[in-house]
Design a protein around this motif. Structure first.
Motif, PDB file in Angstrom:
ATOM      1  N   ARG A  14       0.862  -1.337   0.093  1.00  0.00           N
ATOM      2  CA  ARG A  14       0.136  -0.030   0.049  1.00  0.00           C
ATOM      3  C   ARG A  14       0.819   1.099  -0.141  1.00  0.00           C
ATOM      4  O   ARG A  14       0.974   1.796  -0.984  1.00  0.00           O
ATOM      5  N   ASP A  15       1.437   1.517   1.081  1.00  0.00           N
ATOM      6  CA  ASP A  15       2.468   2.801   1.182  1.00  0.00           C
ATOM      7  C   ASP A  15       3.410   2.608   0.183  1.00  0.00           C
ATOM      8  O   ASP A  15       3.941   3.522  -0.404  1.00  0.00           O
ATOM      9  N   TRP A  74      -6.647   0.079   2.955  1.00  0.00           N
ATOM     10  CA  TRP A  74      -6.559   1.555   3.304  1.00  0.00           C
ATOM     11  C   TRP A  74      -7.813   2.336   2.800  1.00  0.00           C
ATOM     12  O   TRP A  74      -8.288   1.906   1.387  1.00  0.00           O
ATOM     13  N   ASP A  94      -8.354  -0.061   7.223  1.00  0.00           N
ATOM     14  CA  ASP A  94      -7.923   1.260   8.119  1.00  0.00           C
ATOM     15  C   ASP A  94      -8.875   2.368   7.418  1.00  0.00           C
ATOM     16  O   ASP A  94      -8.949   2.474   6.282  1.00  0.00           O
ATOM     17  N   SER A  96      -9.083   6.043   7.278  1.00  0.00           N
ATOM     18  CA  SER A  96      -8.129   7.183   7.647  1.00  0.00           C
ATOM     19  C   SER A  96      -8.702   8.567   7.483  1.00  0.00           C
ATOM     20  O   SER A  96      -9.577   8.922   6.916  1.00  0.00           O
ATOM     21  N   LEU A  97      -8.439   9.377   8.839  1.00  0.00           N
ATOM     22  CA  LEU A  97      -8.786  10.745   8.632  1.00  0.00           C
ATOM     23  C   LEU A  97      -7.750  11.860   8.940  1.00  0.00           C
ATOM     24  O   LEU A  97      -6.921  11.521   9.647  1.00  0.00           O
ATOM     25  N   GLY A 136      -7.150   5.517  11.255  1.00  0.00           N
ATOM     26  CA  GLY A 136      -5.801   6.057  10.848  1.00  0.00           C
ATOM     27  C   GLY A 136      -5.849   7.503  11.173  1.00  0.00           C
ATOM     28  O   GLY A 136      -6.664   8.338  10.443  1.00  0.00           O
ATOM     29  N   GLY A 137      -4.880   8.011  11.829  1.00  0.00           N
ATOM     30  CA  GLY A 137      -4.892   9.511  12.136  1.00  0.00           C
ATOM     31  C   GLY A 137      -3.830  10.111  11.476  1.00  0.00           C
ATOM     32  O   GLY A 137      -2.533   9.958  11.869  1.00  0.00           O
ATOM     33  N   GLU A 138      -4.158  10.400  10.263  1.00  0.00           N
ATOM     34  CA  GLU A 138      -3.216  11.232   9.608  1.00  0.00           C
ATOM     35  C   GLU A 138      -2.511  12.378   9.773  1.00  0.00           C
ATOM     36  O   GLU A 138      -3.374  13.208  10.056  1.00  0.00           O
ATOM     37  N   ASP A 139      -1.282  12.498   9.840  1.00  0.00           N
ATOM     38  CA  ASP A 139      -0.726  13.487  10.415  1.00  0.00           C
ATOM     39  C   ASP A 139      -0.853  13.944  11.715  1.00  0.00           C
ATOM     40  O   ASP A 139      -0.787  15.060  12.299  1.00  0.00           O
ATOM     41  N   ARG A 164      -4.101   4.402  14.856  1.00  0.00           N
ATOM     42  CA  ARG A 164      -2.726   4.497  13.902  1.00  0.00           C
ATOM     43  C   ARG A 164      -2.268   5.858  14.051  1.00  0.00           C
ATOM     44  O   ARG A 164      -3.011   6.846  13.698  1.00  0.00           O
ATOM     45  N   CYS A 166       0.151   8.263  13.195  1.00  0.00           N
ATOM     46  CA  CYS A 166       1.116   8.270  11.897  1.00  0.00           C
ATOM     47  C   CYS A 166       1.843   9.807  11.815  1.00  0.00           C
ATOM     48  O   CYS A 166       1.425  11.098  12.130  1.00  0.00           O
ATOM     49  N   THR A 168       3.195  11.495   9.536  1.00  0.00           N
ATOM     50  CA  THR A 168       2.876  11.242   7.956  1.00  0.00           C
ATOM     51  C   THR A 168       4.128  12.031   7.240  1.00  0.00           C
ATOM     52  O   THR A 168       4.447  11.716   6.171  1.00  0.00           O
ATOM     53  N   HIS A 196       2.988   4.420  12.665  1.00  0.00           N
ATOM     54  CA  HIS A 196       3.359   4.632  11.153  1.00  0.00           C
ATOM     55  C   HIS A 196       4.353   6.030  10.984  1.00  0.00           C
ATOM     56  O   HIS A 196       3.728   6.876  11.323  1.00  0.00           O
ATOM     57  N   HIS A 198       7.792   7.766   8.720  1.00  0.00           N
ATOM     58  CA  HIS A 198       8.051   8.284   7.595  1.00  0.00           C
ATOM     59  C   HIS A 198       9.765   8.666   7.493  1.00  0.00           C
ATOM     60  O   HIS A 198      10.052   9.063   8.667  1.00  0.00           O
TER      61      HIS A 198
HETATM   62  O1  AKG Z   1      -3.906   5.688   7.529  1.00  0.00           O
HETATM   63  C1  AKG Z   1      -3.640   6.791   7.593  1.00  0.00           C
HETATM   64  O2  AKG Z   1      -4.376   7.641   8.054  1.00  0.00           O
HETATM   65  C2  AKG Z   1      -2.569   7.411   6.638  1.00  0.00           C
HETATM   66  C3  AKG Z   1      -1.301   6.493   6.648  1.00  0.00           C
HETATM   67  C4  AKG Z   1      -0.288   6.981   6.077  1.00  0.00           C
HETATM   68  O3  AKG Z   1       0.083   6.675   5.079  1.00  0.00           O
HETATM   69  C5  AKG Z   1       0.202   8.193   6.462  1.00  0.00           C
HETATM   70  O4  AKG Z   1      -0.071   9.110   7.204  1.00  0.00           O
HETATM   71  O5  AKG Z   1       1.577   8.536   6.155  1.00  0.00           O
END
Ligand code: AKG
Ligand code: ACO
Length: 376
Positions: A14-15, A74, A94, A96-97, A136-139, A164, A166, A168, A196, A198
């Protein structure tokens, strides 16, 4: 070494596939999923069914393999996205927001209230369908901590299975990651956490490990650290880091790491650097005289773990920085016994050749050198 309590959710499919320009064929996805499953990875984030029919068929093909690993997809926090996942045959999603104010305002152009309400809509739908859900908590790493806690409380209250966290944009360091994950863990101890991370600042692996040390039970990885921009935490680094730096055994069989890395490097068309931590071709190559001498006497002098653990082999390289021990060993490997004084005589020529060619010496060059010496 502790009992395995960590669940690896590998997101290569996925990612990893979100790496700009990377596309895996279905055949490669199947092979990667099978390999990950066979080494004991417990969960695979395997695609985004909302992308359309082809992606859905790929996910379906992975489901049909009947792997031990749980497959998770996702989804945006929308009913149609989740329905597409259900239609693809998965039972885990998952959802995601975007959770930081900057993304809530400037990306999805909504409000915190909307995020909470949309979480309830999407999570309510998914749980009503009997799905396993990671929210999923994006950012999350740029989000307001009390707001994250509120989202986790909603998730728990509505039967969500984990949250989750993240990073991000890869902006945290391990200390910041530890503090945030520990704070969330303390605030809502009943809801398991996933990290998660990066690699924008080169800290994805360290941050993933920091998240685990702070109490996260789930960790996201990708083979070779593929992923958006600078990538994600690399599977092979996280597993070996946990094992050798943190004393945490994940139970993953590491012996096929090199094979897996080469396969993914080819399938993704992203060649593996020779110095890539854990799996690079040259990470157990020793040229410097004192290092070669030390490693020949006892590999533990200059190797933190046995190369065989990840499917690699030790190499003694003869080049500009070599000493006599390394040179003698290389000749020995070729079935040629030379004395210390013979080696000392050859060293000058070895350095000259390495300096001229700006490369280590190969077997042919070493044999020629030995022949010249014998003839002299
Ligand atoms: O699941 C998510 O909210 C996003 C995951 C993701 O790939 C990220 O935040 O980098
Ligand atoms: C951090 C991450 O890696 S998250 C994973 C991201 N992965 C991807 O984007 C890869 C796959 N993506 C896709 O195939 C497409 O982007 C799709 C199918 C998801 C959506 O495609 P499109 O409908 O064409 O929209 P587009 O790609 O422009 O996405 C933007 C829309 O998604 C919305 N959106 C973004 N994140 C979310 C979310 N978590 N929940 C709900 N909506 C969201 C945006 O607000 C925007 O909506 P708007 O047009 O009403 O402003």
């Amino acid at each position: 070494m502790s009992e395995p309590t960590i669940i690896i959710d590998d997101t290569t499919l996925r990612d990893g596939e979100q790496t700009a320009g990377v596309v895996f064929s279905r055949r490669d996805k199947i092979a990667i999923a099978r390999m990950l499953d066979s080494i004991g990875v417990q969960e695979l984030e395997c695609g985004i069914p909302a992308m359309g029919k082809d992606e859905q068929s790929d996910v379906r093909a992975l489901v049909d393999l009947g792997l031990n690993a749980r497959l998770i997809t996702w989804n945006r926090a929308t009913v149609p996205d989740i329905q597409a996942s259900i239609d693809s045959g998965v039972t885990a999603v998952d959802i995601s927001l975007s959770v930081s104010d900057i993304m809530i305002r400037n990306k999805i152009r909504k409000t915190r209230e909307w995020v909470k309400e949309q979480l309830k809509v999407a999570l309510g739908f998914a749980k009503g369908k009997g799905l396993y859900v990671s929210v999923g908590g994006e950012d999350a790493s740029r989000a307001d901590l009390p707001f994250l806690i509120e989202l986790m409380q909603i998730t728990w209250a509505m039967g969500g299975d984990r949250f989750r966290f993240c990073d991000t944009l890869g902006i945290l360091d391990p200390f910041g990651t530890f503090d945030m994950v520990r704070a969330l863990r303390t605030a809502v101890p009943e809801l398991p956490l996933e990290v998660h991370t990066h690699n924008d600042l080169g800290m994805a692996t360290a941050n993933a490990i920091a998240g685990i040390r702070a109490g996260a039970m789930f960790v996201n990885t990708t083979v070779n650290g593929l992923g958006e921009r600078a990538g994600n935490a690399a599977l092979e680094e996280v597993i070996m880091g946990l094992k050798h730096a943190s004393g945490i055994d994940t139970g993953i069989d590491t012996h096929r790491f090199r094979e897996l890395s080469l396969f993914v490097a080819k399938a993704s068309n992203r060649p593996l650097p020779a110095w890539k931590a854990v799996v690079g071709e040259r990470v157990f190559a020793h040229e410097s005289g004192l290092h070669a001498d030390g490693v020949i006497k006892d590999p533990r002098n200059y190797e933190g773990f046995d190369p065989a653990e990840v499917g690699l082999v030790r190499q003694i390289v003869v080049g500009k920085h070599s000493g006599t021990s390394g040179l003698i060993e290389r000749y020995k490997d070729m079935g040629i016994a030379i004395s210390r004084s013979e080696a000392m005589h050859l060293m000058d020529k070895v350095r000259k050749i390495a300096q001229q060619t700006r490369r280590p010496l190969n077997n042919n060059q070493l044999i020629k050198l030995y022949g010249l010496k014998k003839a002299a």
